[in-house]
Every structure is written in C-alpha cells, then in structure tokens.
Design a protein around this motif. Structure first.
Motif: not given
Length: 337
Positions: A152-179
C-alpha cells in the motif's frame, strides 16, 4: 579496572531500577501479559519524559487476503501535511513495532511517539503498520499483513508526497522479524526498489539456535520463554520454524536483499540473530553494517533521554535514514565467496 564479564551500562541499570517497582507482575496468559504491558506503557513514558511530538497523521485499514484486516498510520515530518507534500518526493520508511508477536501496537504511547519523532528528525514519511497478535492469530497472517502495508505504501507513495524509489523497511525485535520477512517477500514477489532494511535488536531465527544468554535470566527460563513465544506465533507445526518468512535467517538465499543496517545489544539474548544475519547478508554480497551496543540490553535502546547510548543510537538511525534523501551509493560487485 578490569571487567571479567559484560555488565549492563550504569545509566540503563539506573533506569531499570527506577522502572522495576512500577511494572506490574507479568500474567501467565498472553492476554494477561498484553494487558499488563499496555497498562505499563504510559507509566514508562511518563517516567522517561516521552511525549508525542506534533506531526500530521492519517490512518487507513487494509483488506488482507486470507488474513485479518491491517491498520496503518502515516506520519509526516511536519505538523501540516501540506508543508511536507510541498517538499515532494520524501523517503518513506515502512516500520513495524516489536512486542514478541503478542503485545504492543501503533496506538501505544511509546511506539506512537517513536514514529512521530523518527519522521520529524529524519525528514521522512513513516508508515507504521499494525499486525494481529498471537496466539489469537498465527503465522502466516502477520507477514501477509505487513506485506500488504508495504505494498500500500509503495502504491500510494506519490499521493502521500513520497518517492517510491526511496523506500525503506524497518522494525525492532519481533517487528524486525516481520521487516526482514517483508523485504524477502518483496524480493520474491514484486522486486520493488527498497533502499534500506533497518533492523534493531531483531528476532530472526525461530529455531532459537542463535539464542544467547541474558543477565538476570536463567538459561532454562529463557529457553522456556522462547519456546512459548514461538509456539504461540507458529502453532504446533515445528517445520514452520524454518520457513524463511517466519525465520528470515533460515532462508536458502539472501541474494537480492536490500542494503541493511542492523543494531544489536551486547546483553541481549537475540544478539546472535542479528549478527548471524549480518554475516549471511555479507556472504551473499549484500551491503550490510552491524553495530553492537556494548553494555546494553534488549530494551535499553528505548530509554531515550535517560541513557546516552539510546540517544546516540537514535541520532545514528536518523543519520542513516537521512541518506535516503541522497542518491544511492553504487558499490562495485562483491567478490564471490
């Protein structure tokens, strides 16, 4: 002075001593532990002076095939979304909270403040995804929910004011697992450009073969806690522990994974997961950096304004995220091993 064994940083130890009398006793069931932790969240934030900063936000709920709906919250780096949109083409970090798959969420004071501060300080858009708790909902629902949030974030990046070529994924602990699982799913399914995978004290191997020790917790107790966490998340099928979307460290190939930055803590039982993952990525020719925080525990990186290392790690993460504003470095191909 000679130290014969690792010790908890004096600042972190002082915070632990201050918080311990305020923390409720942990319940025996996942639901009870969740309620206890949720009640402690605002207490901890009050003690550490953590307050959400003023940035624009927006929420969405996504329909996820074969899994429960997934909520997400978008954070812009300024109080007015229009001001952020005027900048145009902002980097986007899709981030997932930690909590052993059974607690926490984007509404928790600590996590909400974390996402707001990270967006503001790095000058980026943060998309915080929520996933279902175990054991009520089990794998593979959670990685599918996180994958849907990323898509969803990648598909709506430009609508959000973002750049789909400048994406990052992150998370900590169990969230790091899912990232890490989400980044791998992207590699396998869509190959959308991901500039950075950011993992903080990540849990990456549910076989627990990289599980280390943790001061103050008997090894037998630690093993039992790990066994309970894994069983709650995966259910009784032991084969799932080697599924790469459950245990990203167990993947058969790491080729094509995004550049990765990993933070581990010296006194964290999960330290071996993050450092083994860094070695696996490096062997596959993936640009990777891994920093071990000496004298720190699994949770002490969250003690902002009370532990110098925690503040330093925040500044280091912000500096890393700010590189998303720049052109990527074109590294030569790594030597085959």
């Amino acid at each position: 002075m000679t130290y014969t064994r690792p010790r908890l940083d004096a600042f972190a130890a002082a915070v632990d001593a201050r918080l311990k009398p305020l923390a409720p006793k942990q319940g025996k069931t996942a639901q009870a532990r969740r309620a206890d932790a949720e009640a402690f969240d605002p207490i901890m934030c009050r003690e550490l002076g953590i307050e959400p900063v003023d940035v624009a936000t927006e929420e969405h709920t996504l329909t996820v095939p074969n899994a429960p709906d997934a909520r997400l919250r978008v954070y812009w780096p300024t109080p007015e979304r229009a001001a952020a949109a005027d900048a145009g083409g902002l980097p986007i970090l899709v981030e997932f909270f930690g909590g052993g798959f059974e607690i926490a969420g984007i509404d928790w004071v600590w996590w909400d403040a974390h996402f707001r501060e990270r967006a503001r300080d790095a000058g980026i858009i943060v998309v915080a995804g929520e996933y279902s708790h175990a054991p009520e909902v089990r794998f593979p629902a959670q990685p599918e929910q996180c994958w849907s949030v990323f898509e969803w974030a990648a598909e709506h990046a430009r609508e959000l004011g973002g750049d789909p070529e400048r994406m990052a994924i992150g998370g900590g602990s169990a969230g790091g697992n899912l990232a890490a699982a989400t980044a791998m799913m992207n590699r396998d399914r869509a190959s959308r450009p991901v500039r950075l995978l950011l993992l903080e004290v990540p849990l990456l191997d549910l076989t627990t073969q990289h599980l280390g020790s943790q001061p103050g917790v008997p090894r037998l107790v630690l093993r039992q806690l790990a066994k309970t966490l894994v069983r709650q998340y995966l259910g009784p099928d032991r084969a799932l522990r080697r599924n790469p979307y459950a245990s990203p460290l167990r993947a058969t190939s790491f080729t094509g994974m995004p550049p990765t930055v990993i933070y581990t803590a010296e006194l964290d039982a999960l330290r071996g997961d993050g450092e083994a993952y860094a070695r696996a990525l490096g062997e596959a020719g993936v640009p990777v950096s891994c920093m071990r925080m000496i004298g720190q525990s699994h949770g002490s990186a969250g003690y902002r304004r009370a532990v110098p290392m925690s503040d330093h790690q925040h500044r280091d993460v912000v500096a890393t995220l700010r590189t998303l504003h720049d052109a990527p470095v074109d590294y030569p191909k790594a030597a085959s091993r």
